[in-house]
Design an enzyme around this catalytic site. Structure first.
Site, PDB file in Angstrom:
ATOM      1  N   SER A   1      86.345 -14.532  25.602  1.00 50.16           N
ATOM      2  CA  SER A   1      86.392 -15.916  26.018  1.00 50.16           C
ATOM      3  C   SER A   1      86.997 -16.123  27.405  1.00 50.16           C
ATOM      4  CB  SER A   1      87.199 -16.742  25.005  1.00 50.16           C
ATOM      5  OG  SER A   1      88.545 -16.326  24.976  1.00 50.16           O
TER       6      SER A   1
ATOM      7  N   LYS B   1      93.786 -18.853  33.044  1.00 51.10           N
ATOM      8  CA  LYS B   1      92.877 -19.350  32.008  1.00 51.10           C
ATOM      9  C   LYS B   1      93.258 -20.776  31.608  1.00 51.10           C
ATOM     10  CE  LYS B   1      90.839 -17.763  27.594  1.00 51.10           C
ATOM     11  NZ  LYS B   1      90.774 -16.646  26.628  1.00 51.10           N
TER      12      LYS B   1
ATOM     13  N   SER C   1      89.170 -10.954  23.924  1.00 51.44           N
ATOM     14  CA  SER C   1      88.770 -11.856  25.007  1.00 51.44           C
ATOM     15  C   SER C   1      89.211 -11.473  26.409  1.00 51.44           C
ATOM     16  CB  SER C   1      89.259 -13.267  24.717  1.00 51.44           C
ATOM     17  OG  SER C   1      88.372 -13.865  23.824  1.00 51.44           O
TER      18      SER C   1
END
Ligand code: GLN
Length: 475
Positions: free
Chosen positions: A153, A78, A177
């Site tokens: 997310s 990420k 997320s």
């Protein structure tokens, strides 16, 4: 040809060690797949230019017999987790071009196992969102139906695995997320215990809620990746030492009880989603688990508590992006207008909204009315969980209220997006581990879309989640 569709970390390990294929061959297969799919899906913001170099080093390690569970395993990372010398932007224009000066602890750990980092995965700006529509670099589409969101997310981390562009990935989970997008894409997502995995080198959103978590195809893989990144770290004083893990791992023969807070499922859950959850519960009963209807009297306040504490912490964490220390700088006439211009243009709408909310709830006069109340309620919710865990071993809830929604469907309604988190935020508020596991599918607009069931356990009882998850999926 390597068949990556069925490949897992666990099976790749055996094939790499027996030289059925090399890390370089494996990585090339992934790079081909990424080349084919990423333009459309937008899971990756960048593919690193040293991927083959990393793969060669991993091959050499295998030849030397320096083999760890993650050696040669290609993963996505990420965009808010630092890798020394690589760009990291947290999905934000304000960090465009920012190069990480050091490795996050999770990266250091994975480097010591010779894992291969394929690239940087898209995300909602500063991890604020549930659909990756808040990224400054375009939405990530759901590989199972590209008209829909991949979730967020950690949408890029999850889509990279779902499209066959990585064997696993790292996401971060502040309020769901990792779990929500894995549920939308049919994968396994773990939010470890708060403090179980070091946050050093993870860009902070809500420091008392954040945790880095694995995205994988199976529960077995989730355990492998979690095991590689967990542990105490002197750079993060909230991390636990190894001896907090329950000594008696042999619960396999005991009959376990799973609690279901049915009272929060009564309101507003779609019929087919409820049916899928009830079927999962029936399956658990057949597997030998006892199911108990439990009460978590204050869980209904979780979302309100979360959306006070998280923006409060975010507003203070994001104060460091002032146009001087990191990334973007826009010149004003003086220091104050430098700040205002840089932050006004560098941050997207959702980030600015949360900074406003956070600053508001922390300001004199409102602090007592909002922030302090939220902190008290957080303790009350934690007490409810603690009490429940004296009666049951784990707690089950759906991961989300529905399957992946259409791109743009909720984009103009922040409250509708916040409601996405209703089942996931309690675990972050309380700090307990939670895992989302594929539980079948529902038909939505003529497409079969995956759903997830979520299990929560007491602090540091990840092993129990893996045990239940493996049984549930028949691994
Ligand atoms: N969707 C939640 C939010 O927008 C959770 C985000 C997260 O876990 N990083 O805050």
């Amino acid at each position: 040809m390597i068949d990556i569709s069925t490949l897992t970390i666990f099976s790749a390990r055996k094939k790499l060690d027996s030289k059925e294929f090399s890390v370089v061959e494996l990585v090339k297969t992934y790079l081909d797949e990424i080349n084919r799919k990423n333009k459309d899906i937008n899971a990756y913001l960048e593919i690193y230019n040293d991927v083959l170099e990393q793969a060669k080093m991993a091959d050499q390690a295998i030849t030397r017999g320096e083999i760890f569970p993650m050696t040669g395993i290609p993963i996505a990372v990420k965009d808010n987790i630092l890798i020394e010398g690589k760009t990291a932007t947290s999905g934000s224009k304000i960090l465009k071009g920012f190069v990480a000066p050091y490795d996050a602890t999770v990266i250091k750990k994975l480097k010591s196992q010779h894992a291969v980092f394929l690239g940087r995965a898209n995300m909602d700006e500063f991890a604020m969102g549930s659909s990756t529509e808040n990224s400054a670099f375009g939405v990530t589409k759901n590989p199972l139906d590209p008209t829909r969101v991949a979730g967020g997310s950690s949408g890029g981390s999850v889509a990279s695995v779902a499209m066959g562009g990585a064997l696993a990935s790292l996401g971060s989970d502040t309020g769901g997320s990792v779990r929500e997008p894995t549920s939308f894409c049919g994968l396994v997502g773990l939010k470890p215990t708060y403090g179980g995995v070091s946050r050093y080198g993870l860009m902070a959103l809500g420091s008392s809620l954040d945790v880095i978590g694995p995205v994988t195809k199976t529960v077995t893989d989730s355990e492998i990746l979690w095991d590689a990144i967990k542990g105490q770290d002197k750079m993060d004083s909230t991390t636990y030492s190894e001896d907090v893990y329950p000594k008696n791992k042999n619960s396999k023969n005991k009959s376990l009880t799973i609690g279901v807070p049915y009272h929060i499922l009564e309101k507003g859950l779609r019929g087919d989603v409820r049916k899928n959850f009830d079927e999962s519960i029936e399956k658990l009963k057949k597997l030998g688990y006892k199911i108990k209807d439990i009460k978590l009297p204050n869980i209904g306040y979780s979302l309100a508590v979360y959306y006070i504490i998280m923006p409060a912490e975010a507003s203070s964490n994001l104060a460091r992006f002032d146009g001087v220390k990191y990334g973007l700088h826009i010149d004003g006439n003086d220091l104050l207008s430098d700040y205002l211009k840089t932050r006004g243009m560098g941050f997207g709408e959702e980030v600015r909204r949360r900074i406003l909310i956070g600053t508001y709830v922390l300001s004199t006069g409102y602090y007592e009315a909002y922030y302090n109340k939220a902190i008290h309620l957080r303790q009350t919710i934690s007490n409810d969980f603690q009490k429940a865990f004296t009666e049951v071993n784990a707690i089950a809830l759906p991961t989300t209220t529905g399957p992946a929604f259409k791109i743009g469907e909720k984009a103009s309604d922040p409250l509708a997006l916040y409601l996405e988190d209703v089942f996931t935020v309690p675990a972050n508020i309380v700090g307990v581990p939670a895992i989302s596991i594929p539980s079948g599918s529902v038909n939505d607009g003529g497409v079969d879309l995956p759903l997830g069931i979520q299990f929560m356990a007491p602090h540091n009882c990840e092993e129990l989640l893996f045990e239940i998850g493996k049984k549930f999926l028949g691994e």
